[in-house]
Design a protein around this motif. Structure first.
Motif, PDB file in Angstrom:
ATOM      1  N   LEU A   1       0.859  -1.009  -0.016  1.00 18.10           N
ATOM      2  CA  LEU A   1       0.062  -0.068  -0.059  1.00 18.10           C
ATOM      3  C   LEU A   1       1.017   1.263  -0.050  1.00 18.10           C
ATOM      4  O   LEU A   1       0.551   2.324  -0.771  1.00 18.10           O
ATOM      5  N   ALA A   2       1.923   1.342   0.921  1.00 15.33           N
ATOM      6  CA  ALA A   2       2.835   2.538   0.847  1.00 15.33           C
ATOM      7  C   ALA A   2       3.296   2.659  -0.535  1.00 15.33           C
ATOM      8  O   ALA A   2       3.579   3.824  -0.882  1.00 15.33           O
ATOM      9  N   SER A   3       3.808   1.522  -0.801  1.00 14.02           N
ATOM     10  CA  SER A   3       4.568   1.605  -2.357  1.00 14.02           C
ATOM     11  C   SER A   3       3.632   2.241  -3.514  1.00 14.02           C
ATOM     12  O   SER A   3       3.969   3.049  -4.177  1.00 14.02           O
ATOM     13  N   PHE A   4       2.589   1.729  -3.400  1.00 14.07           N
ATOM     14  CA  PHE A   4       1.439   1.987  -4.639  1.00 14.07           C
ATOM     15  C   PHE A   4       0.869   3.314  -4.229  1.00 14.07           C
ATOM     16  O   PHE A   4       1.002   4.255  -5.184  1.00 14.07           O
ATOM     17  N   ILE A   5       0.779   3.864  -3.109  1.00 16.48           N
ATOM     18  CA  ILE A   5       0.281   5.190  -3.034  1.00 16.48           C
ATOM     19  C   ILE A   5       1.515   6.184  -2.915  1.00 16.48           C
ATOM     20  O   ILE A   5       1.368   7.205  -3.508  1.00 16.48           O
ATOM     21  N   GLY A   6       2.625   5.829  -2.594  1.00 21.39           N
ATOM     22  CA  GLY A   6       3.734   6.832  -2.618  1.00 21.39           C
ATOM     23  C   GLY A   6       4.382   7.016  -3.881  1.00 21.39           C
ATOM     24  O   GLY A   6       4.524   8.154  -4.580  1.00 21.39           O
ATOM     25  N   GLY A   7       3.967   5.955  -4.684  1.00 23.85           N
ATOM     26  CA  GLY A   7       4.517   5.789  -6.131  1.00 23.85           C
ATOM     27  C   GLY A   7       3.673   6.756  -6.940  1.00 23.85           C
ATOM     28  O   GLY A   7       4.148   7.669  -7.843  1.00 23.85           O
ATOM     29  N   LEU A   8       2.462   6.800  -6.568  1.00 26.74           N
ATOM     30  CA  LEU A   8       1.358   7.572  -7.251  1.00 26.74           C
ATOM     31  C   LEU A   8       1.540   9.061  -7.096  1.00 26.74           C
ATOM     32  O   LEU A   8       1.361  10.000  -7.789  1.00 26.74           O
ATOM     33  N   VAL A   9       1.708   9.477  -5.714  1.00 30.72           N
ATOM     34  CA  VAL A   9       1.909  10.651  -5.301  1.00 30.72           C
ATOM     35  C   VAL A   9       3.036  11.266  -5.966  1.00 30.72           C
ATOM     36  O   VAL A   9       2.955  12.380  -6.493  1.00 30.72           O
ATOM     37  N   ILE A  10       4.117  10.583  -6.131  1.00 33.60           N
ATOM     38  CA  ILE A  10       5.611  11.061  -6.698  1.00 33.60           C
ATOM     39  C   ILE A  10       5.311  11.555  -8.089  1.00 33.60           C
ATOM     40  O   ILE A  10       5.943  12.354  -8.626  1.00 33.60           O
ATOM     41  N   ILE A  11       4.713  10.533  -8.731  1.00 35.01           N
ATOM     42  CA  ILE A  11       4.690  10.519 -10.086  1.00 35.01           C
ATOM     43  C   ILE A  11       3.660  11.594 -10.621  1.00 35.01           C
ATOM     44  O   ILE A  11       3.976  12.355 -11.599  1.00 35.01           O
ATOM     45  N   ILE A  12       2.640  11.949  -9.815  1.00 31.79           N
ATOM     46  CA  ILE A  12       1.810  13.061 -10.207  1.00 31.79           C
ATOM     47  C   ILE A  12       2.424  14.415  -9.777  1.00 31.79           C
ATOM     48  O   ILE A  12       2.310  15.434 -10.582  1.00 31.79           O
ATOM     49  N   LEU A  13       3.358  14.440  -8.755  1.00 30.01           N
ATOM     50  CA  LEU A  13       3.954  15.598  -8.457  1.00 30.01           C
ATOM     51  C   LEU A  13       4.937  15.882  -9.386  1.00 30.01           C
ATOM     52  O   LEU A  13       5.081  17.101  -9.907  1.00 30.01           O
ATOM     53  N   PHE A  14       5.687  14.681  -9.970  1.00 33.41           N
ATOM     54  CA  PHE A  14       6.593  15.079 -11.086  1.00 33.41           C
ATOM     55  C   PHE A  14       5.986  15.626 -12.605  1.00 33.41           C
ATOM     56  O   PHE A  14       6.424  16.303 -13.450  1.00 33.41           O
ATOM     57  N   PHE A  15       4.645  14.828 -12.825  1.00 35.42           N
ATOM     58  CA  PHE A  15       3.916  15.386 -13.951  1.00 35.42           C
ATOM     59  C   PHE A  15       3.658  16.721 -13.755  1.00 35.42           C
ATOM     60  O   PHE A  15       3.948  17.425 -14.744  1.00 35.42           O
ATOM     61  N   ILE A  16       3.279  17.195 -12.694  1.00 31.35           N
ATOM     62  CA  ILE A  16       3.204  18.810 -12.250  1.00 31.35           C
ATOM     63  C   ILE A  16       4.305  19.688 -12.786  1.00 31.35           C
ATOM     64  O   ILE A  16       4.232  20.592 -13.682  1.00 31.35           O
ATOM     65  N   ILE A  17       5.425  19.200 -12.137  1.00 30.72           N
ATOM     66  CA  ILE A  17       6.542  19.817 -12.345  1.00 30.72           C
ATOM     67  C   ILE A  17       6.983  19.954 -13.990  1.00 30.72           C
ATOM     68  O   ILE A  17       7.205  21.081 -14.382  1.00 30.72           O
ATOM     69  N   ASN A  18       6.589  18.711 -14.666  1.00 28.20           N
ATOM     70  CA  ASN A  18       6.908  18.783 -16.005  1.00 28.20           C
ATOM     71  C   ASN A  18       6.193  19.601 -17.054  1.00 28.20           C
ATOM     72  O   ASN A  18       6.637  19.899 -17.915  1.00 28.20           O
ATOM     73  N   THR A  19       5.006  19.850 -16.402  1.00 24.52           N
ATOM     74  CA  THR A  19       4.178  20.610 -17.129  1.00 24.52           C
ATOM     75  C   THR A  19       4.695  22.214 -17.253  1.00 24.52           C
ATOM     76  O   THR A  19       4.217  22.900 -18.209  1.00 24.52           O
ATOM     77  N   PHE A  20       5.213  22.415 -16.333  1.00 18.58           N
ATOM     78  CA  PHE A  20       5.927  23.810 -16.262  1.00 18.58           C
ATOM     79  C   PHE A  20       7.489  23.941 -16.841  1.00 18.58           C
ATOM     80  O   PHE A  20       7.759  24.854 -17.221  1.00 18.58           O
ATOM     81  N   LEU A  21       8.053  22.930 -17.036  1.00 17.88           N
ATOM     82  CA  LEU A  21       9.187  22.583 -17.653  1.00 17.88           C
ATOM     83  C   LEU A  21       9.313  21.713 -18.673  1.00 17.88           C
ATOM     84  O   LEU A  21       8.720  20.699 -18.544  1.00 17.88           O
ATOM     85  N   ASP A  22       9.913  22.077 -19.904  1.00 16.44           N
ATOM     86  CA  ASP A  22      10.198  20.902 -20.978  1.00 16.44           C
ATOM     87  C   ASP A  22      10.881  19.909 -20.386  1.00 16.44           C
ATOM     88  O   ASP A  22      12.117  20.000 -19.760  1.00 16.44           O
TER      89      ASP A  22
END
Lengths: 488, 38
Positions: free
Chosen positions: A434-455
């Motif tokens: 559960l920790a891996s599933f939720i943690g992985g999901l949170v981190i990937i969403i966070l980096f998706f948001i960062i990537n929308t502002f940076l090429d």
């Protein structure tokens, strides 16, 4: 005979054959096991057909050819190589997964970790990710249908209802039967297109010698200038940094390894031996097809170094077939491009439906639901999810190949560790998963948001790397701690 | 070092990885069979 009439004949013939072949699957579907995994009864030939046809989607047929056209050989490193390496993981999955009697991957989570919550979360990720991924297939399908029938893109994507949703309603038997037809079409279409292009250029050596001299922009608003020889360079003369190439390769590879559409093909094969042979032989067949795809992508650049009327890489292949090297076989090749999109979309819609109907609806609200009602819930959700993807496809992403790597990265971040860790590590616990599933999901969403502002090429890191590393650490550490506590 | 018009570096990096990765599942399956895992 004029071009439009020839195309219409190809289209009509394909439509009738596909619907007739798909109809046979309806008769064989008696219960939910038939609907999801074809009663775990598929032999080697049917398994290979459905594996290859599901794998080889619009991302390969249109995304890859167009990206090869624009960037040259460097593209192979972060696409095909990653996919094939992901298939190595699937062999390891087959060895253990066939020991579980499951209908969906999230059901495996529930059985292995005794967690209904993990099954629901798995179903939720499947629903969202596949709605986003089916956009790729509808986009690819729409481009080719608008070329084939000379209608506008928005109108052409509505034909998805006719092909994709109908064939999915019959369950995996229906999907597997139409995959057989689509496999033959996409294999022949790729080989014929590659042969015509090579014949027009004068051979493989001449193709590479000519592409080495090209330094023009492939499209009017293409952001980079690639110098002479860059299209032959493994890293596109430094344009594509090795770390970025490596992390996109990782996103595709690990995403494929953790992808439910392949786990379901392993589960639907009649036994372990068939599943492993299916993977090995399918990848070898795909390697042959990809050689054809490379010739199409690079060869198209030689035939037409710049395409002024093409707006995205995904339109290159259909445009070249329809306008640059038109022949009586162009209609057949265009149909084969559509076949690649259809054969992946129906598999993905089927898994999408199981994610909602079986892993969320039945699991949470209606555990005593009858088989017949559950089949109807599935069909209703296939229609609804297909419609959502259809609406989202009206404003599609720019590059199917890069967009696809982002969607697959969600599976890498969430499914990979709980799936393989559960199969191969006895100390893996529910809390760790559960920790891996939720943690992985949170981190990937966070980096998706960062990537929308940076090429993404600027920060030179695909979001999959930090997400998988975080998921791995959480999975290992939390499992160790909770396993010890249970032991005490 | 051109072969079929492709530079040696491209053959080694792109061609090499393409061929090795395509054979990857078969090689792993053979190793697992040899070790009697399957």
């Amino acid at each position: 005979m004029n071009k439009s009439l020839v195309y219409l004949i190809y289209f009509t013939f394909y439509t009738f054959v596909l619907l007739w072949v798909g109809k046979g699957g309806f008769k064989r579907t008696r219960d939910i096991r038939d609907f999801y995994v074809a009663g775990n009864s598929l032999g080697l030939r049917a398994s290979i057909f459905t594996f290859v046809a599901t794998w080889f989607s619009a991302a390969s047929m249109q995304g890859l050819t167009g990206t090869l056209y624009a960037y040259g050989y460097s593209v192979i490193l972060y696409s095909v190589v990653g996919w094939f390496l992901g298939a190595v993981f699937l062999v390891f999955m087959s060895v253990k997964l066939k020991d579980y009697d499951i209908l969906t991957v999230p059901e495996y989570f529930r059985i292995r970790y005794d967690s209904r919550l993990l099954q629901v979360l798995g179903g939720l990720v499947i629903v969202i990710s596949y709605i986003l991924y089916v956009i790729i297939q509808i986009r690819g399908f729409g481009i080719v249908m608008s070329e084939l029938l000379d209608i506008n893109y928005t109108l052409s994507i509505f034909l998805v209802y006719l092909f994709v949703i109908y064939t999915t309603f019959g369950g995996l038997f229906s999907v597997a039967r139409t995959d057989g037809l689509n496999f033959i079409l996409l294999f022949m279409g790729t080989m014929i297109a590659a042969s015509i292009i090579l014949k027009n250029i004068g051979g493989l050596t001449l193709m590479n010698e000519k592409v080495a001299l090209i330094a023009t922009k492939p499209f009017i608003d293409f952001p980079y200038v690639i110098e002479k020889g860059g299209l032959l360079d493994p890293f596109c003369n430094g344009l594509q940094r090795p770390i970025m190439v490596f992390t996109i390769c990782l996103a595709w590879g690990l995403g494929l390894a953790a992808n439910p559409q392949y786990a379901i093909r392993i589960s639907s094969a009649k036994d372990k031996k068939t599943a492993i042979k299916m993977i090995c032989l399918s990848v070898l067949i795909l390697a042959v097809i990809y050689v054809g795809i490379i010739i199409i992508g690079i060869g198209s650049r030689v035939l037409e170094p710049a395409l002024k009327s093409v707006k995205s890489v995904d339109e290159v292949f259909p445009y070249i077939i329809n306008n640059v090297i038109y022949s009586p076989l162009s209609g057949f090749i265009l149909i084969s491009i559509a076949a690649a999109a259809i054969s992946s979309a129906n598999s993905q819609l089927l898994i999408l439906a199981s994610g909602f109907s079986y892993d969320i609806y039945k699991n949470l609200f209606k555990q005593d639901i009858s088989e017949e009602k559950l089949l109807n819930v599935n069909r209703l959700f296939i229609f609804l999810a297909g419609t959502i993807s259809l609406i989202l496809s009206i404003n599609p992403p720019n590059s199917l190949l890069i967009y696809g790597s982002y969607v697959w990265a969600i599976f890498s971040a969430t499914f990979l560790l709980p799936l393989y860790g559960g199969l191969y590590w006895k100390k893996a616990t529910k809390e760790g998963a559960l920790a891996s599933f939720i943690g992985g999901l949170v981190i990937i969403i966070l980096f998706f948001i960062i990537n929308t502002f940076l090429d993404s090429w600027t920060i030179a890191l695909h979001p999959v790397l930090p997400a998988v590393v975080a998921a791995l650490i959480l999975f290992y550490v939390i499992s160790r701690i909770t396993y010890q506590k249970k032991g005490d | 070092g051109l072969l079929l018009g492709l530079p040696f570096k491209t053959w080694v990096i792109v061609g090499g990885l393409f061929i090795i990765s395509a054979l990857g599942p078969s090689i792993v399956a053979l190793i697992l069979k040899y070790k009697k895992v399957i």
